[in-house]
Design an enzyme around this catalytic site. Sequence first.
Site, PDB file in Angstrom:
ATOM      1  N   GLY A  38       0.871  -1.434  -0.054  1.00  0.00           N
ATOM      2  CA  GLY A  38       0.075  -0.122  -0.030  1.00  0.00           C
ATOM      3  C   GLY A  38       0.727   1.308  -0.024  1.00  0.00           C
ATOM      4  N   GLY A 187       2.937  23.373   5.534  1.00  0.00           N
ATOM      5  CA  GLY A 187       2.398  22.769   4.359  1.00  0.00           C
ATOM      6  C   GLY A 187       1.387  21.971   4.533  1.00  0.00           C
ATOM      7  NE  ARG A 276       6.338  11.421   1.968  1.00  0.00           N
ATOM      8  CZ  ARG A 276       6.506  10.322   3.009  1.00  0.00           C
ATOM      9  NH1 ARG A 276       6.417  10.847   4.165  1.00  0.00           N
ATOM     10  NH2 ARG A 276       6.950   9.047   2.778  1.00  0.00           N
ATOM     11  CG  HIS A 446     -32.205  23.243  -3.127  1.00  0.00           C
ATOM     12  ND1 HIS A 446     -31.498  24.383  -2.688  1.00  0.00           N
ATOM     13  CD2 HIS A 446     -33.626  23.442  -2.467  1.00  0.00           C
ATOM     14  CE1 HIS A 446     -31.975  25.005  -1.627  1.00  0.00           C
ATOM     15  NE2 HIS A 446     -33.398  24.380  -1.492  1.00  0.00           N
TER      16      HIS A 446
HETATM   17  P1  NAD Z   1       5.047  20.755   1.686  1.00  0.00           P
HETATM   18  O1  NAD Z   1       6.188  20.814   0.594  1.00  0.00           O
HETATM   19  O2  NAD Z   1       3.504  20.599   1.542  1.00  0.00           O
HETATM   20  O3  NAD Z   1       5.302  21.851   3.034  1.00  0.00           O
HETATM   21  C1  NAD Z   1       6.615  21.806   3.409  1.00  0.00           C
HETATM   22  C2  NAD Z   1       6.382  23.045   4.184  1.00  0.00           C
HETATM   23  O4  NAD Z   1       7.404  23.403   4.999  1.00  0.00           O
HETATM   24  C3  NAD Z   1       6.422  24.370   3.426  1.00  0.00           C
HETATM   25  O5  NAD Z   1       5.289  25.245   3.664  1.00  0.00           O
HETATM   26  C4  NAD Z   1       7.725  25.082   3.508  1.00  0.00           C
HETATM   27  O6  NAD Z   1       7.483  26.515   3.394  1.00  0.00           O
HETATM   28  C5  NAD Z   1       8.091  24.740   5.043  1.00  0.00           C
HETATM   29  N1  NAD Z   1       9.553  24.747   5.298  1.00  0.00           N
HETATM   30  C6  NAD Z   1      10.375  24.329   4.782  1.00  0.00           C
HETATM   31  N2  NAD Z   1      11.551  24.827   5.170  1.00  0.00           N
HETATM   32  C7  NAD Z   1      11.084  25.032   6.550  1.00  0.00           C
HETATM   33  C8  NAD Z   1      11.864  25.640   7.571  1.00  0.00           C
HETATM   34  N3  NAD Z   1      13.203  25.667   7.662  1.00  0.00           N
HETATM   35  N4  NAD Z   1      11.274  26.117   8.515  1.00  0.00           N
HETATM   36  C9  NAD Z   1       9.858  26.301   8.597  1.00  0.00           C
HETATM   37  N5  NAD Z   1       9.086  25.967   7.531  1.00  0.00           N
HETATM   38  C10 NAD Z   1       9.786  25.313   6.550  1.00  0.00           C
HETATM   39  O7  NAD Z   1       5.379  19.379   2.458  1.00  0.00           O
HETATM   40  P2  NAD Z   1       4.816  18.461   3.406  1.00  0.00           P
HETATM   41  O8  NAD Z   1       3.650  19.225   4.272  1.00  0.00           O
HETATM   42  O9  NAD Z   1       5.763  17.951   4.224  1.00  0.00           O
HETATM   43  O10 NAD Z   1       4.031  17.105   2.654  1.00  0.00           O
HETATM   44  C11 NAD Z   1       4.927  16.324   1.825  1.00  0.00           C
HETATM   45  C12 NAD Z   1       4.133  15.845   0.371  1.00  0.00           C
HETATM   46  O11 NAD Z   1       3.378  15.198   0.994  1.00  0.00           O
HETATM   47  C13 NAD Z   1       3.487  17.172  -0.208  1.00  0.00           C
HETATM   48  O12 NAD Z   1       3.968  17.236  -1.719  1.00  0.00           O
HETATM   49  C14 NAD Z   1       2.026  16.968  -0.017  1.00  0.00           C
HETATM   50  O13 NAD Z   1       1.616  17.409  -1.384  1.00  0.00           O
HETATM   51  C15 NAD Z   1       1.774  15.550   0.353  1.00  0.00           C
HETATM   52  N6  NAD Z   1       0.680  15.371   1.061  1.00  0.00           N
HETATM   53  C16 NAD Z   1      -0.339  15.440   0.634  1.00  0.00           C
HETATM   54  C17 NAD Z   1      -1.569  15.266   1.300  1.00  0.00           C
HETATM   55  C18 NAD Z   1      -2.911  15.520   0.814  1.00  0.00           C
HETATM   56  O14 NAD Z   1      -3.011  15.627  -0.478  1.00  0.00           O
HETATM   57  N7  NAD Z   1      -3.733  15.875   1.353  1.00  0.00           N
HETATM   58  C19 NAD Z   1      -1.332  15.420   2.707  1.00  0.00           C
HETATM   59  C20 NAD Z   1      -0.236  15.120   3.199  1.00  0.00           C
HETATM   60  C21 NAD Z   1       1.073  15.379   2.228  1.00  0.00           C
END
Ligand code: NAD
Length: 458
Positions: A38, A187, A276, A446
């Site tokens: 998975g 993020g 990631r 609706h």
């Molecule tokens: P992300 O790239 O979405 O967010 C990382 C955040 O960390 C950014 O806002 C960035 O500005 C910040 N950041 C980076 N360096 C920093 C620092 N030194 N100090 C403070 N902030 C800092 O990555 P994520 O949230 O780790 O997620 C990883 C991946 O997993 C993403 O691509 C995301 O799309 C995916 N994901 C998707 C979902 C969903 O679809 N619902 C949920 C979780 C994760």
Amino acid sequence: MKHTDLIIIGTGPGGYGTAVSAAQQGLNTVIIEAAALGGTCLNQGCIPTKCLCRNAQVLNDLKEGDLWGLTHLTYHFDIHKAMERKNEVVSTLQGGIQTLLSAPNITLVKGTARFVDAHTLEVENPHDATGEVIEDPFFSAPNIIIATGSTTKFLPIPGAHLPNVLTSTEMLDIDHIPQRLVIIGGGVIGMEFASIFSAFGSEVTVLEFCKEMLPNFDADLVKRMRPAFKKAGIQLVNQAAVTAIESQEQQLFVHYDCKGNSSTIEADIVLMAVGRAARTEGLELEKAGIHYDAKGIAVDNNLQTNVPGVYAVGDVNGLCQLAHAASFQGQRALNHITQTPDQIRFDLIPSAIFTQPEAASVGLTEAACKERGWNVKTCKGFFRTNGKALAMGEPDGMVKLIFDEEERLIAGHIYGAHAADLIQELVPMIAAGYTLQQLRETIHAHPTLGEVILKAAH
Ligand code: NAD
């Protein structure tokens, strides 16, 4: 050596669905997996977090018990039960994948794969789904799809690997609710966990490097979601560059610079959520001559690497780290292998974040359209005037539609209840080149939240 038509490395969304489609088309397929079936989505990502999101929603509803006529409520939230439920959901879905991968022309091999050459893999400790050892560790195929996903990333700062500095993976198995949770990175992962753990009762602070959290979302939406996060008790610190983490007597001290000032915040647990990284380690891509860098494996529009017959789909190519992107990339790679043309629109990948409130998006943000010099028109509709939203007690939300100069729908951004489900309506509309007028003439049932989309078009 076992010769087969196709080898897939990884059973995440990029891997297992592709294996099933390949087998349906008559390709003898070997799929290799080093860990649980998975991938990240099912084991450390989408599914387990959505289970905890549901716990958070229920708790938030209970906090507003008066609104629902629930007076004199007493309850205790047991995180162990929440984790048990999450584990059951994960294991049910793993069972489903196991069944899918037991199709006659699919061979599931458990073990870690590495390249020997461009069309040969060696698997360390290979065994089948029942644990029986497979004697010959070598597998070869004219086509190989790498779908190994991604791993958690740490900031290169002192203290990043202290014991109570966790990633989302460990947070999903935490056995207690931290009193003070500091999240580095506002993020998608950071904000989902902020919503979950603030509902669970933690004092949550999010330290985000950019000017605003959720930097990839439309700024108009994020600005409007901010009060809801604040109301939930989440402290948001933007423009915060974390410089170090220290530990003293079980307490963590997170040091950061914000607009020229140095500050420190105390925490019991720190969640590192700064992105990631593509999982390429150990694959020995060099032996196959496959080009890659820190972002991931380089691919073309067919997800093919520089080596003919070798493809990379999902998080490992760094194009779009979303489960549904991975499965459709897998489909495209397979279509290329079988020479089947397709119309998959990789410029139209919807995304969603399961915070409270939820948000979802497809197409470019308004700012990105303007950066490109496009003359766009935006239309907005609000949940607060929608009958269904008010009946649900969910008046906070907005739909924002973006049209080009010819009034064709090119993007949509939604926050509010069920935003992740609502966004789907817009995807085929954009793909079909729907105009503002055509949207206005589309009858919506609706009372539904979907009527906010219609309202926005008016
Ligand atoms: P992300 O790239 O979405 O967010 C990382 C955040 O960390 C950014 O806002 C960035 O500005 C910040 N950041 C980076 N360096 C920093 C620092 N030194 N100090 C403070 N902030 C800092 O990555 P994520 O949230 O780790 O997620 C990883 C991946 O997993 C993403 O691509 C995301 O799309 C995916 N994901 C998707 C979902 C969903 O679809 N619902 C949920 C979780 C994760």
